[in-house]
Scaffold this active site. Structure first.
Site, mmCIF file in Angstrom:
data_model
loop_
_atom_site.group_PDB
_atom_site.id
_atom_site.type_symbol
_atom_site.label_atom_id
_atom_site.label_comp_id
_atom_site.label_asym_id
_atom_site.label_seq_id
_atom_site.Cartn_x
_atom_site.Cartn_y
_atom_site.Cartn_z
ATOM 1 N N ARG A 1 -20.177 2.896 7.636
ATOM 2 C CA ARG A 1 -20.740 4.162 7.168
ATOM 3 C C ARG A 1 -21.938 3.973 6.264
ATOM 4 O O ARG A 1 -22.831 4.795 6.221
ATOM 5 C CB ARG A 1 -19.673 4.944 6.363
ATOM 6 C CG ARG A 1 -18.598 5.535 7.202
ATOM 7 C CD ARG A 1 -17.415 5.937 6.385
ATOM 8 N NE ARG A 1 -16.704 4.772 5.892
ATOM 9 C CZ ARG A 1 -15.507 4.809 5.331
ATOM 10 N NH1 ARG A 1 -14.910 5.956 5.139
ATOM 11 N NH2 ARG A 1 -14.926 3.700 4.946
ATOM 12 N N LYS B 1 0.844 -1.195 0.000
ATOM 13 C CA LYS B 1 0.000 0.000 0.000
ATOM 14 C C LYS B 1 0.875 1.238 0.000
ATOM 15 O O LYS B 1 1.928 1.256 0.627
ATOM 16 C CB LYS B 1 -0.873 0.006 1.267
ATOM 17 C CG LYS B 1 -2.364 -0.118 0.999
ATOM 18 C CD LYS B 1 -3.132 -0.073 2.300
ATOM 19 C CE LYS B 1 -4.607 0.133 2.053
ATOM 20 N NZ LYS B 1 -5.400 0.038 3.275
#
Ligand code: ADP
Length: 155
Positions: free
Chosen positions: A91, A42
């Protein structure tokens, strides 16, 4: 046995959405370990030490919160820390689908580790670290999305 929760994430950078989840989890657990995952594949905007420093400053007034970094499988790290709970924020439906697969895979690997989801408060549900990174990269006003520690460091 103390109730220890591990909250794994990239926190690149920590946002008010993360803060909301952590603060609401404080009364639920004896200890919360904020675990910053390091994945060599990443690419992060902020270095690990910087991300961790912002998190430590943000929660300095909470004695039950620790900030650590880890590599490897989250379930292995949770076991090494004596954590029996994984904390994650939800979320929206996309988070749910993504988190469901991860939680089910984790449960296969470590049945004693329970994933606990908190629904983010509507006020912060639109915030993601990636949106904050985009705003920062493009010189926009990111300060309303992040805690004071990040705000001070970047202004
Ligand atoms: P990851 O690399 O695992 O996606 P993040 O740091 O982006 O790491 O997110 C870590 C956790 O924080 C995830 O459970 C994610 O759903 C949650 N999270 C991220 N942004 C918010 C937000 N605005 N409100 C609530 N939870 C959030």
């Amino acid at each position: 046995m103390p109730r220890i929760a591990l909250f794994p994430g990239s926190f690149d950078p920590i946002t008010l959405g993360h803060v909301n989840i952590v603060e609401r989890a404080v009364p639920l657990f004896d200890e919360i370990i904020l675990a910053v995952g390091e994945n060599s594949e990443k690419h992060y905007l902020f270095p690990l030490a910087q991300r961790m420093q912002w998190m430590r400053e943000t929660f300095a007034h909470h004695p039950s919160i620790r900030v650590v970094s880890y590599t490897g499988l989250t379930v292995d790290f949770a076991r090494s820390q004596g954590a029996h709970f994984l904390l994650r924020g939800l979320r929206n439906p996309a988070d749910f689908e993504f988190e469901k697969a991860i939680a089910q895979a984790n449960r296969e690997m470590e049945p004693s580790l329970e994933t606990v989801f908190l629904l983010t408060s509507a006020r912060w549900a639109f915030i993601s670290s990636s949106i904050v990174r985009d705003v920062i990269k493009n010189g926009g006003d990111y300060t309303r999305f992040v805690p004071e520690s990040v705000r001070v460091a970047r202004t």
